[in-house]
Write a protein that holds these residues in place. Structure first.
Motif, mmCIF file in Angstrom:
data_model
loop_
_atom_site.group_PDB
_atom_site.id
_atom_site.type_symbol
_atom_site.label_atom_id
_atom_site.label_comp_id
_atom_site.label_asym_id
_atom_site.label_seq_id
_atom_site.Cartn_x
_atom_site.Cartn_y
_atom_site.Cartn_z
ATOM 1 N N ARG A 2 0.841 -1.204 0.000
ATOM 2 C CA ARG A 2 0.000 0.000 0.000
ATOM 3 C C ARG A 2 0.873 1.249 0.000
ATOM 4 O O ARG A 2 0.632 2.183 -0.749
ATOM 5 N N CYS A 5 2.354 1.883 -3.323
ATOM 6 C CA CYS A 5 1.334 2.380 -4.262
ATOM 7 C C CYS A 5 0.986 3.833 -4.013
ATOM 8 O O CYS A 5 0.834 4.612 -4.955
ATOM 9 N N GLU A 6 0.852 4.198 -2.757
ATOM 10 C CA GLU A 6 0.292 5.500 -2.407
ATOM 11 C C GLU A 6 1.317 6.576 -2.057
ATOM 12 O O GLU A 6 1.001 7.760 -2.126
ATOM 13 N N LEU A 21 -1.579 -7.818 -3.894
ATOM 14 C CA LEU A 21 -2.385 -6.635 -3.630
ATOM 15 C C LEU A 21 -3.848 -7.010 -3.384
ATOM 16 O O LEU A 21 -4.408 -7.814 -4.137
ATOM 17 N N LEU A 25 -7.333 -2.309 -3.551
ATOM 18 C CA LEU A 25 -6.139 -1.473 -3.645
ATOM 19 C C LEU A 25 -5.533 -1.551 -5.047
ATOM 20 O O LEU A 25 -5.076 -0.548 -5.588
ATOM 21 N N CYS A 29 -3.896 1.431 -7.507
ATOM 22 C CA CYS A 29 -2.452 1.500 -7.300
ATOM 23 C C CYS A 29 -1.806 2.147 -8.515
ATOM 24 O O CYS A 29 -1.769 1.559 -9.597
#
Length: 161
Positions: A2, A5-6, A21, A25, A29
């Motif tokens: 996460r 990705c963020e 994942l 999410l 992503c």
């Protein structure tokens, strides 16, 4: 995953083990820059399905995408070609019921790699699983040391400082 990705800008690289994942999410992503990324997953993981599906982890029982789909956002951000090189790593423990294949994505602006543990379960390669968990988590691979593999990946990627 996460965080990779963020919050891509916070990291020089990322690695994940025995994880895919979550489906919700994965849909969102979008790493903001190429990020060296290594994933280590077993193809016979009974808790986090290699090909995606319902996870049966005690703290997460929802759908996950496949290992390949988990890599896709990072492959896209690094603008990799469709070519993949595969290398069978030495079978240092022929009795563990698993083998390691290193897959490297080509022409990427940041390295993207998968250590595919053929026959491997929901275990960290190179780290003994308590015997009380044994069959419930699948085969334990002893051909690589995951901590060393991650460090070496970051070192090759220029992320280890």
């Amino acid at each position: 995953m996460r965080l990779a990705c963020e919050s891509t800008d916070l990291f020089a690289g990322a690695a994940a083990l025995i994880a895919n994942l979550p489906a919700d999410l994965a849909a969102n992503c979008n790493p903001t820059k190429p990020l060296p990324f290594l994933l280590i997953n077993g193809t016979a993981d009974p808790l986090v399905p290699f090909n995606g599906g319902k996870s049966t982890l005690p703290d997460y029982a929802d759908n996950v995408v496949s290992t390949q789909a988990s890599l896709e956002p990072f492959i896209k951000a690094a603008k990799c070609s469709e070519q993949i090189t595969r290398q069978d790593l030495p079978d240092r423990d022929p009795n563990d019921g698993s083998r390691v294949i290193l897959e490297k994505y080509a022409a990427c602006s940041a390295p993207i790699e998968l250590l595919r543990i053929e026959g491997g379960g929901h275990t960290i390669p190179g780290r003994r699983t308590p015997s009380s968990r044994g069959a419930a988590v699948g085969a334990q691979n002893n051909d690589i040391d995951s901590a060393r593999a991650i460090f070496d990946f970051f070192k090759r990627a220029g992320s280890a400082r």
